[in-house]
Design an enzyme around this catalytic site. Structure first.
Site, PDB file in Angstrom:
ATOM      1  N   GLY A  92      15.229  45.968  34.405  1.00  0.00           N
ATOM      2  CA  GLY A  92      13.772  45.883  34.536  1.00  0.00           C
ATOM      3  C   GLY A  92      13.307  45.439  35.908  1.00  0.00           C
ATOM      4  N   HIS A  99      15.315  38.482  43.732  1.00  0.00           N
ATOM      5  CA  HIS A  99      14.422  37.364  43.387  1.00  0.00           C
ATOM      6  C   HIS A  99      14.834  36.779  42.055  1.00  0.00           C
ATOM      7  CE1 HIS A  99      12.668  41.172  42.016  1.00  0.00           C
ATOM      8  NE2 HIS A  99      12.192  40.526  40.973  1.00  0.00           N
TER       9      HIS A  99
END
Ligand code: AMP
Length: 113
Positions: A92, A99
């Site tokens: 996803g 990050h």
């Protein structure tokens, strides 16, 4: 390839920064999925957890320690929080600059969607 996070690192677009040092930056997610939702990124443009290399050992360790510190500073540690790195399509991932999502302030569920 440059992403929107490079623009945040270079202060070309605004972000609500909660922590910064030479190696990393942490700022509030623009579309928070929890009462506290922070993104922690390396300044080095690593694409994802699928592309990290042995030479990234130091920055990865640094990010994990800072994630813990930031969670503590945000008052999330005692009740708990979730640290997530969505990776590539099935994970996803939408921004291809590594990050870590730091999510807290509510009960999380498992399994993830
Ligand atoms: P992911 O889907 O795991 O790649 O996470 C990317 C995250 O970046 C999403 O949670 C977005 O809401 C967030 N995001 C995208 N653009 C910005 C921005 N300009 N400032 C803050 N967060 C952003």
């Amino acid at each position: 390839m440059a992403t929107i996070f490079d623009k945040i690192i270079n202060k070309e677009i605004p972000a609500e920064i909660v922590f910064e040092d030479d190696l990393c930056l942490a700022f509030r997610d623009i579309a928070p999925q929890a009462p506290c939702h922070i993104l922690l990124i390396p300044k080095k443009p690593i694409e994802s957890m699928a592309t990290v290399e042995n030479s990234d050992k130091e920055i990865l360790g640094h990010l994990m320690l800072k994630a813990s510190e930031i969670a503590k500073d945000q008052g999330l540690s005692e009740e708990g929080f979730r640290l997530v790195a969505n990776t590539n399509q099935y994970g996803g991932q939408s921004v291809y600059h590594l990050h870590f999502h730091i999510l807290g302030g509510r009960q999380m569920t498992w399994p993830p969607g």
